[in-house]
Each structure stands twice: as structure tokens, then as C-alpha cells.
Design a protein around this motif. Sequence first.
Motif, short mmCIF file in Angstrom:
data_model
loop_
_atom_site.label_atom_id
_atom_site.label_comp_id
_atom_site.label_asym_id
_atom_site.label_seq_id
_atom_site.Cartn_x
_atom_site.Cartn_y
_atom_site.Cartn_z
N PHE A 126 -1.04 -6.05 15.20
CA PHE A 126 -1.96 -4.91 15.21
C PHE A 126 -3.29 -5.29 14.58
CE2 PHE A 126 -3.75 -1.38 12.76
CZ PHE A 126 -3.98 -0.44 13.76
N PHE A 127 -3.26 -5.88 13.40
CA PHE A 127 -4.49 -6.21 12.69
C PHE A 127 -5.26 -7.35 13.36
CE2 PHE A 127 -2.49 -4.15 8.86
CZ PHE A 127 -3.47 -3.17 8.71
N ASP A 128 -4.55 -8.25 14.04
CA ASP A 128 -5.22 -9.38 14.69
C ASP A 128 -6.21 -8.94 15.77
OD1 ASP A 128 -4.05 -11.31 13.15
OD2 ASP A 128 -2.46 -11.82 14.58
N LYS A 129 -6.06 -7.73 16.27
CA LYS A 129 -6.92 -7.25 17.36
C LYS A 129 -8.30 -6.85 16.88
CE LYS A 129 -4.02 -4.04 18.50
NZ LYS A 129 -3.38 -2.88 19.19
N TYR A 130 -8.48 -6.69 15.57
CA TYR A 130 -9.73 -6.12 15.06
C TYR A 130 -10.51 -7.11 14.20
CZ TYR A 130 -7.41 -1.85 16.58
OH TYR A 130 -6.77 -0.90 17.34
N GLU A 131 -11.82 -7.02 14.32
CA GLU A 131 -12.70 -7.86 13.51
C GLU A 131 -13.02 -7.20 12.17
OE1 GLU A 131 -16.17 -8.76 15.76
OE2 GLU A 131 -15.07 -9.85 17.33
N LYS A 132 -13.08 -5.87 12.16
CA LYS A 132 -13.39 -5.15 10.93
C LYS A 132 -12.26 -4.17 10.63
CE LYS A 132 -16.90 -2.31 8.62
NZ LYS A 132 -18.20 -1.58 8.76
N ILE A 133 -11.75 -4.23 9.40
CA ILE A 133 -10.64 -3.37 8.98
C ILE A 133 -11.07 -2.57 7.76
CG2 ILE A 133 -8.24 -3.30 8.19
CD1 ILE A 133 -7.92 -6.11 9.49
N ASN A 134 -10.99 -1.26 7.87
CA ASN A 134 -11.29 -0.38 6.75
C ASN A 134 -9.99 0.26 6.27
OD1 ASN A 134 -14.23 -0.61 7.19
ND2 ASN A 134 -13.81 0.62 9.03
N PHE A 135 -9.84 0.37 4.97
CA PHE A 135 -8.65 1.01 4.40
C PHE A 135 -9.07 2.19 3.54
CE2 PHE A 135 -5.95 1.26 0.49
CZ PHE A 135 -4.93 2.00 1.07
N SER A 136 -8.57 3.38 3.90
CA SER A 136 -8.87 4.59 3.14
C SER A 136 -7.63 5.08 2.40
CB SER A 136 -9.35 5.70 4.08
OG SER A 136 -9.54 6.90 3.36
N ASP A 137 -7.84 5.51 1.16
CA ASP A 137 -6.75 6.14 0.40
C ASP A 137 -7.03 7.62 0.16
OD1 ASP A 137 -8.77 6.05 -1.46
OD2 ASP A 137 -7.61 5.06 -3.03
N ALA A 138 -7.84 8.20 1.04
CA ALA A 138 -8.22 9.61 0.87
C ALA A 138 -7.02 10.55 1.02
CB ALA A 138 -9.31 9.98 1.89
N ASN A 139 -5.95 10.10 1.64
CA ASN A 139 -4.75 10.95 1.79
C ASN A 139 -3.79 10.80 0.62
OD1 ASN A 139 -4.12 8.29 2.50
ND2 ASN A 139 -2.53 8.90 3.96
N TRP A 140 -4.13 10.00 -0.38
CA TRP A 140 -3.28 9.78 -1.56
C TRP A 140 -3.49 10.91 -2.56
CZ3 TRP A 140 0.80 7.42 -3.33
CH2 TRP A 140 0.96 7.13 -4.69
N LYS A 141 -2.46 11.71 -2.77
CA LYS A 141 -2.54 12.86 -3.68
C LYS A 141 -1.44 12.77 -4.73
CE LYS A 141 -5.64 14.58 -0.83
NZ LYS A 141 -7.07 14.59 -1.17
N ASP A 142 -1.12 11.57 -5.16
CA ASP A 142 0.01 11.34 -6.04
C ASP A 142 -0.42 10.48 -7.22
OD1 ASP A 142 3.13 12.01 -5.09
OD2 ASP A 142 2.98 10.62 -6.77
N GLN A 143 0.56 10.05 -8.01
CA GLN A 143 0.32 9.18 -9.16
C GLN A 143 1.17 7.92 -9.01
OE1 GLN A 143 -1.93 9.96 -11.53
NE2 GLN A 143 -2.34 11.92 -10.51
N ALA A 144 0.73 6.84 -9.64
CA ALA A 144 1.46 5.57 -9.54
C ALA A 144 2.85 5.66 -10.16
CB ALA A 144 0.65 4.45 -10.20
N PHE A 145 2.98 6.45 -11.22
CA PHE A 145 4.27 6.64 -11.87
C PHE A 145 4.75 8.07 -11.67
CE2 PHE A 145 2.49 3.16 -14.53
CZ PHE A 145 3.49 2.22 -14.31
N GLY A 146 6.07 8.24 -11.62
CA GLY A 146 6.64 9.56 -11.47
C GLY A 146 6.62 10.34 -12.77
N PHE A 147 6.75 11.65 -12.66
CA PHE A 147 6.75 12.55 -13.81
C PHE A 147 7.95 12.23 -14.70
CE2 PHE A 147 8.04 16.88 -15.46
CZ PHE A 147 7.10 16.91 -16.47
#
Length: 432
Positions: A126-147
Amino acid sequence: MYLVPSTITLLLFLQVSSLIAQPSRDKTAELESYFNKDSFFNNHLTGFMLYDLDTQQPVYEKNSHLYFIPASTTKLVTFFSSLITLGDSTTILRYVNKGNEVTVWGTGDPSWKYHALPQQPRLREFFDKYEKINFSDANWKDQAFGFGWQWDDYYFSYSAEKSPFPIYGNVAKVINRNNKPEVSPSLFRQNLTTSDRDVRNVQREFHSNQFYYNPRTYNGMNTYVPFLTSQQTFAQLASSELNKMVIPTKEKLPKDHQRLKGIRTEALYKEMMLESDNFIAEHLLLMISDELFQELNSERAIDYIKKTYLIDLPDELLWVDGSGLSRHNLMTPRSLVVLMDKIYRVMPDEMLFNLLPKGGVSGTLKNNYHAPKPYVFGKTGTISNNHSLVGFVRTKSDKLYAFAFMNNNYPYKASKVRAEMEKVMVYIRENF
């Protein structure tokens, strides 16, 4: 996706004492002797329920209405939630492409380069098909560690951080090379230094991806150490893995987007259940959130599952993470028994019993509950001073029961509790 049965009137559990259907007064009286005031289990908090799957009624219970810390038996709730929410295959990522450029959003899928899971060549293709790859974490609504996770577990592999698009299982691999540790991926290799701290292997600083070891006390064992996750760290690791630049962005996930499918979810379930993999459990919960809301929010996913699929439990689950690492999780034996009944009715028997650890044979039950023919199938949960087992027991009469056996606040080793629990399960196998 597995089918959800129509709601079963399990609220009758609220009058559990009046429902107990005794197979025989002598048998249940003998079973009671394992839990009475003179028993081993009277020295700490113990809860137990044995449940007839055919009649959908409890056969015996002791303190089944009390709340216990479930530890890794929490993974059974995550398992059920995944069965009714996720499909047969994972969604690796969501994306929008335009010519030779693509922007991707993580879904919580934990499989990319994680040593415990099958790999998926389609991701590289999938990634091999593209010259430019952007990664967004705008959908991340959590924390690295659990409560409620313990902060000083941060350098143990069982407490790897959560992230929107995991890579390498969010752990650095440490191997012994000529009696010196070597850390991979290469991004972290230059961050390894020596120290005079009293440590036997490689550890990581709390607030950074600086690794250290003591040459005098180094034990030479191969290990995995969690790294500190961030959008920038992922972009660097992914760039190195793909040999092309991955650029961080904050672009929001549009409604009009595509998804890339991945490996079979069964592979995740197997690793989570047999090996009690916390990392997979946490990311399954994030994948549920992604599937339901197109955002990664464990708390929102838990709230939805409780209100939609677990509303008929006898007691509300106090459920805060996917793995059971948190001591803020609290559940009753009778609610977990109802959960097992739900799982039993939405999944084919053969598949279910292949995913659950088998006593004396596989997973976390490999060294306990030995018998010529496996009779205990279930999920263990163990943290300091707490041990539980929830699952199914098959008797010599070929009768199948669900059960929950929970022990909290004991002052001795878990092995002693397991040995006494096994006596109870052997009695049930022989007499019910």
C-alpha cells in the motif's frame, strides 16, 4: 461478524439465591464445604458461581454478588465486545489519497511489525504506491496509559503504551550481542548508555527514549522494553521502515475516506486469550472505538458497549481498560458468568474452545488443571494478591458449566490459591 442473540432475561440473577437449581443436595453440600467458615477460602475474599448453560440457572454460588478486582479476566469483556463489533478482519488504517500523495489515520490495529502477530504484506504494498505519506493523529482521543495503571510498570513489556498507529508493538527489542545489549529499531540504538544503577538488563528513562544498562550487572537476556510514543516518534520509525518520508499532520478524518483491511481478528483474539497480551487487549478496545465512532477513545467505547450489549448484567461492570491492568476495574462473579453465557451463545463451540486456554495444555493454564482430557477452559487474571479464573468446566458426565472463581486480598503466593482452586474444580468435574 458474530451474531448477537436476542436479549436473554438474565436479570433474574438479581434474585440469585431463589434460583439456585440443585442437581443434588449431597453434591452441593460437599461443594459448600470447600467455601465454609473452616475452609481455605474463608481466609480471604472469595467469590464463586457455577452456572448450568442448559437451564441458564446457577447451580451454586458463594459471594457472587460482591465486587472483585478481575485483573486479566477483564479481557473476556474486551473479547465479547470485539466479537459483536469487529468483523473477521482488522482495519489497518483509514486513508484519503490524491495522486501520489496519501494521508493516513491509525485505527488502533496493533499488528504492524509486532512480533506476536502475523504480518501483512499488503501494508508495505500500500505505502509503496505513494511518493508522499502524511500521518494524522487527529482521531486520537485517548491516553498512552490506561486509567489506574501503575506508573512504575512503564519499562515492562506488559505495560507498553497505547497509540493510534502502533509499530513494533510499541516496544524496543533488546538482544545480547557479544555480552552487550543491542537495541532495535535503529532509531533507539544511539540512545543506549551505561549506568551505575542497580539494574540487570536494559531499562528506559521515564520521560524520554533514553535507554541504559549496567555493564557489571547485565544479565545478557533478550527482552523488550516499551518506548515512549508520540506522533513524531511514529513518523520517524515508519519513515525508516518504509524508506520514505512520513510527515506528521493534524488533518481531521473526513467522512469520505477509504479503509485498508488487514489480518484476521481471530489472530488477535488467540494471542490475547492464550498469552494474556495486554497490548492487544488495549488496542482491540481502540479498534472498537474506531469501528463505532471513527475516533480512538477507550472510555467512549466502554460506555457504548455497557449501555448497548451489557445492560442486562446482574451488576454493572466497573470497567476502565481493555486488559485488566487497572485496579479500578471491579466486577462480580455472577456478572462474569452471564458474560460467559453470552460469549458461548455468539461463537461456535470449536472456535471458542480453541481460543481459550485449556487446563494442562495451553496458554496461561498450561501448568495447572491437568487431566487426561482437558476439562477447564478459561481466562486467568493475576495481579499482586489477586487471582481469578473465569470460563467453562466440562464434567465427566459431559455436562458443560460456566463458572467464575475470584480471589482478592490474600496474603500468600498465587500458586497456593491455584492449588486450592484446583481441588474445587476437580470435585466439580467428578461429581456434577
